[in-house]
Design an enzyme around this catalytic site. Structure first.
Site, PDB file in Angstrom:
ATOM      1  N   GLU A 241      -0.566   1.096  -5.685  1.00 21.34           N
ATOM      2  CA  GLU A 241      -0.402  -0.055  -4.819  1.00 21.34           C
ATOM      3  C   GLU A 241      -0.379  -1.350  -5.625  1.00 21.34           C
ATOM      4  OE1 GLU A 241      -3.669   0.313  -2.039  1.00 21.34           O
ATOM      5  OE2 GLU A 241      -3.676   2.481  -2.370  1.00 21.34           O
TER       6      GLU A 241
ATOM      7  N   HIS B 173       0.848  -1.207   0.000  1.00 18.63           N
ATOM      8  CA  HIS B 173       0.000   0.000   0.000  1.00 18.63           C
ATOM      9  C   HIS B 173       0.885   1.261   0.000  1.00 18.63           C
ATOM     10  CE1 HIS B 173      -3.238   2.697   0.878  1.00 18.63           C
ATOM     11  NE2 HIS B 173      -4.078   1.774   1.316  1.00 18.63           N
TER      12      HIS B 173
END
Length: 332
Positions: free
Chosen positions: A307, A201
């Protein structure tokens, strides 16, 4: 560091040659920092094995970290590179195996073990100096790998009840002079299969979201989470004028870079290994203002999440098998 039973073993390493990267542990044994002789650095918090900082040789930060995020282990860290496992977002109601887990799973809110570091140098140092001394070439090609481990035996009892599988995770953060790589090895140590999702992330630091685009996603199918997971197809680069939360499946495959472009110039290339999806996220003004751990409120102008992950479906891992994945970020 406190030694705990059942922790995963470190991955094999390559003995390094001088000059060496400097690795230190600080903040009450909760953070690991590595600095290359050429000045690049990375800092990892053992809470979630979250990368907090990645700086280039001039000391310029490449990632975005919220000014109001908690760094005391009481809440998932907002910014840097949190690790999502074994579920992305809130668990789907039709997937009982992860139904009780918190959003984005438990990897980012668990205490990891630091398993050690290893250094390596390009074979170029042995082949040709290109007019430089061997020491100069070695320094230019030096990298350091930090290994972190988490296993089912190290989980908090309440978390283990929510996801009762025997597993091992090895997370490696590799700092090079011209790149940062994060890789994960998931091992099924149970007597039955389990399925999971995984995602890096990454919060990138940028100058202005209004002048930022994401390239490499043209013609890619995506799910728009701001419109009830509506299925769409991207045309041209991704630009930002409002909250953006999309799950892309790039047409070029994991080895085709997805790029962050600012004012028409590339800032970063992201290359994936065994990860078919890319999530693009920016909360924009209203959502950013509503998140207590997102600061400052206008911080959305200075960040964008790109991500790398496997999140549109589920990876199924048989007993004794392992799954490996990675991303490499290259500043331009």
């Amino acid at each position: 560091m406190v030694d705990r039973p059942n922790k995963p073993s470190a991955l094999s390493s390559t003995p390094g040659l001088n000059p060496q990267a400097q690795v230190s542990i600080s903040h009450g044994s909760s953070r690991v920092t590595a600095v290359l002789p050429t000045g690049q650095s990375v800092e990892v918090h053992l809470y979630g094995a979250t990368v907090l900082s990645w700086k280039d040789s001039r000391g310029q930060e490449q990632l975005w970290l919220s000014e109001t995020t908690k760094l005391d282990g009481s809440k998932a860290i907002r910014g840097g590179i949190p690790l999502v496992f074994p579920v992305f977002g809130p668990s789907p109601p039709d997937h009982p195996a992860t139904a009780q887990l918190p959003q984005h799973g438990f990897a980012r809110t668990s205490r990891w073990e630091f398993l050690g570091k290893s250094t390596s140098e390009s074979s170029e140092v042995f082949q040709s100096s290109r007019g430089q001394s061997s020491a100069e070439v070695a320094t230019a090609d030096l990298s350091v790998k930090l290994d972190f481990g988490l296993s089912s035996g190290n989980l908090e009892p309440e978390v283990r009840k929510l996801w009762p599988h025997a597993f091992g995770l090895i997370y490696s953060v590799t700092l090079g002079c011209n790149s940062l790589s994060t890789s994960l090895v998931v091992t099924n140590e149970d007597d039955k299969p389990f399925d999971f999702q995984v995602l890096f992330h990454t919060y990138f630091g940028i100058s202005d979201i209004n002048k930022t685009e994401i390239a490499g996603l043209d013609k890619a199918e995506y799910l728009d989470k701001t419109e009830g997971y509506a299925a769409k197809t991207q045309s041209a680069n991704v630009s930002f004028t409002r909250e953006t939360d999309r799950v892309y499946t790039p047409v070029g495959g994991p080895r085709e870079p997805v790029s962050i472009v600012e004012s028409g110039k590339k800032r970063f290339d992201v290359v994936r290994d065994n990860l078919g999806d890319v999530v693009v996220w920016n909360p924009w003004q209203d959502k950013a203002a509503g998140m207590a751990d997102f600061g400052p409120d206008d911080g959305y102008k200075k960040m964008v999440c790109v991500e790398a992950g496997s999140v549109r479906g589920w990876q199924v891992l048989e007993p004794g098998d392992a799954f490996e994945c990675a991303q490499t970020i290259v500043p331009q």
